[in-house]
Scaffold this active site. Sequence first.
Site, short mmCIF file in Angstrom:
data_model
loop_
_atom_site.label_atom_id
_atom_site.label_comp_id
_atom_site.label_asym_id
_atom_site.label_seq_id
_atom_site.Cartn_x
_atom_site.Cartn_y
_atom_site.Cartn_z
N THR A 1 -7.15 -7.50 98.93
CA THR A 1 -8.52 -7.65 98.43
C THR A 1 -8.60 -8.83 97.48
OG1 THR A 1 -8.15 -6.27 96.47
CG2 THR A 1 -9.04 -5.17 98.45
N ASP A 2 -9.81 -9.36 97.33
CA ASP A 2 -10.09 -10.09 96.11
C ASP A 2 -10.24 -9.02 95.03
OD1 ASP A 2 -10.72 -12.05 94.25
OD2 ASP A 2 -12.06 -13.12 95.60
N TRP A 3 -10.24 -9.44 93.78
CA TRP A 3 -10.21 -8.47 92.68
C TRP A 3 -11.57 -7.77 92.58
CZ3 TRP A 3 -6.09 -10.57 93.86
CH2 TRP A 3 -4.88 -10.40 93.17
#
Length: 733
Positions: free
Chosen positions: A264-266
């Site tokens: 994931t992106d954060w």
Amino acid sequence: MKKLFICGLFSIFIMQTNAQAKQIPVYLDDSKPVESRIEDALSRMTLEEKIAMIHAQSKFSTPGVPRLGIPEIWMSDGPHGVRMEIDWDTWSHAGWTNDSCTAFPALTCLAATFNPEMSALYGNAIGEEARFRKKDILLGPGVNIYRTPMNGRNFEYLGEDPFLASKMVVPYIKGVQQNGVSACLKHFALNNQELDRNSIDVEVSDRALYEIYLPAFKAGVQEGKVWTVMGSYNKYKGQFCSHHERLVNNILKGEWAYDGIMLTDWGSAHDTREAALYGLDIEMGTWTNGLTWGESFAYDNYYLAQPYLEMLKKGELPISTLDDKVRRVLRLNFRTNMNRNRPFGSFATSEHAEVSRKVAEEGIVLLKNTNHFFPIAKDRYKKIAVIGENATRPLTVGGGSSELKVKKEVSPLEGLISKYGEDKVFYTMGYGSGPTVYDQFMPSPYDADSLRKEALQLVKDADVVLFFGGLNKNFQQDCEGADRITYDLPFGQNELIQDLLKVNKNMGVIIVSGNGVSMPWLDQIPALMQSWYLGSEAGSATANVISGDINPSGKLPFSIQKKPDDNGAISFGTISYPGQDGKQIYKENILVGYRWHDTKNIPALFPFGYGLSYTTFEYGKASTDKKEYSKNDVIKISLTLMNKGKVDGAESVQIYASQNKPSVMRPVKELKGFQKVFLNAGESKTVEIAIPVKDLAFFDDKAHQWTVESDKFTLHCAASSTDVKTSVTIEVK
């Protein structure tokens, strides 16, 4: 007797050693195939240990399996340098004293070199720095397409053309990963704006998806063999991209047979069931915005933590979904921190500074040069007036997650003083901006009128004026988390330039930015350079190009529009950009960048691929090795290129293809090949560029396949997308 005793002991030792060797678990035995080691490790793990492997334990790490000696995975932001250390569970800087890195130029600059060899040097150098800092994943490079000039994060990407981005990203990935550090290809996919990035729902044709927005990702996966891909924040057709059935399962892991991890992106995970079923492998930063806030120590509550564990225990989700994720994480371990043969890296070295400088020098683009304004020889002028905040402002800080703490950053002013001497270079700001704060606009603390008056006074008796303007890394400029709110230069720069020209017309402008800007003063200035966020050696590279010690050879990796409405996406109104009611339709379809300008006959202010030199190049007549080709052939196009000037230089020869009678709408022409050619003064070379016939295909969205039609194609040899020097027609049977 003593010898017999010693020999006996030695034999026992050998037997014990062999016995111990036989007892090494398969997953720790380097001699075994990686896939066998993965299965062995998997078989030894508890359900809880498997779950722990696939989500964060801190802001930038996952826990591994301590009981089995499987290490933590540590990540760091990129893609222009290894970010300073961050606290375990806050976004505060950790305050280390040994994490000051080399800042490399922004990827727009790398793209502007049109030189894959520079990309390989860049990737290797930043990979060495990440390895030395004990990072297992470097969170870059980014390959989202420059769709509009308003995207606050365009500076992190490789421009508007999918072919250029594809060719430049592969050597970067290979360079990083030869250090035993995973590159991370991001943001998959369609993350082409920062405004409303966490919620915008993108709708795009399959042709545009496959022809424009996916090719660089595909090249990174299939040619670069990237080990990590990061999902994007946005939605595509109603589903979040980080756990998207079509994008991740069907395309990335299906069509492209990707064997690495999906990260994931954060904060881009939103649903446990979708994350489990649709290909997400590691979840990071949930309940944060990726930069400034978050729920404290919430890791066990992540979607792929306790909620996933409970669903597995209840039989609501198959264990096979978890095992696939863990296999991919283990594969990453064996490629990185469980690879005993990976090198040790190096950090903030003079060699890395040299790579940074070379990329910067090759990326600076000369856009206008009336009456040989540039280069400025060292003894040409007695008083050089330097105006503009970007001559001194640190530009490695800010911008969001790509912020850096650098060992050194040479400013343009410092570079010019070093080149010409303190007795010749005089500086004043002229304009000023506020401090860098990620998610809010900070007003300038300076008195704009006083700055303006000082600048006008300084340039009155100057022999030459150099104006360093553009954007910076502040909120709503070239910065993550928001888009630009105007196409104009901020802080009254356009007005200041006009005022300065009334006092001294001998002024060259150097724009520092990651996006195109309006230039209402263009006709009034003799010279213009497009510079970038050049990193640690910004000032050295800039001064070398301005002085002529380096001949500029950069080419624009995106079109610069005269006005925003000339951009394809913006021209269709808010439904196309920035979206309406959370929805967005890419109405320009495949006509992105120069494809739009060419096909719609809307001239750009400066076209894609454009860039001048201090010398001139003469293109000979193009020819091909054959006139007719089958669909499995490779076209070899060649021409003679000559440096007609008096200084050494480099030219990026670009090959564009046009189809004569396509059965579907196609752009007027598309980039299909390029080569950067270095020539001494008076030297000529034969340039040969290979173009596989399959690269002439369009994506047939009805048949869901790439199609090359039997037709005539014209190959244009060009100095830019609008400057065709010679063409040749071939036929595909």
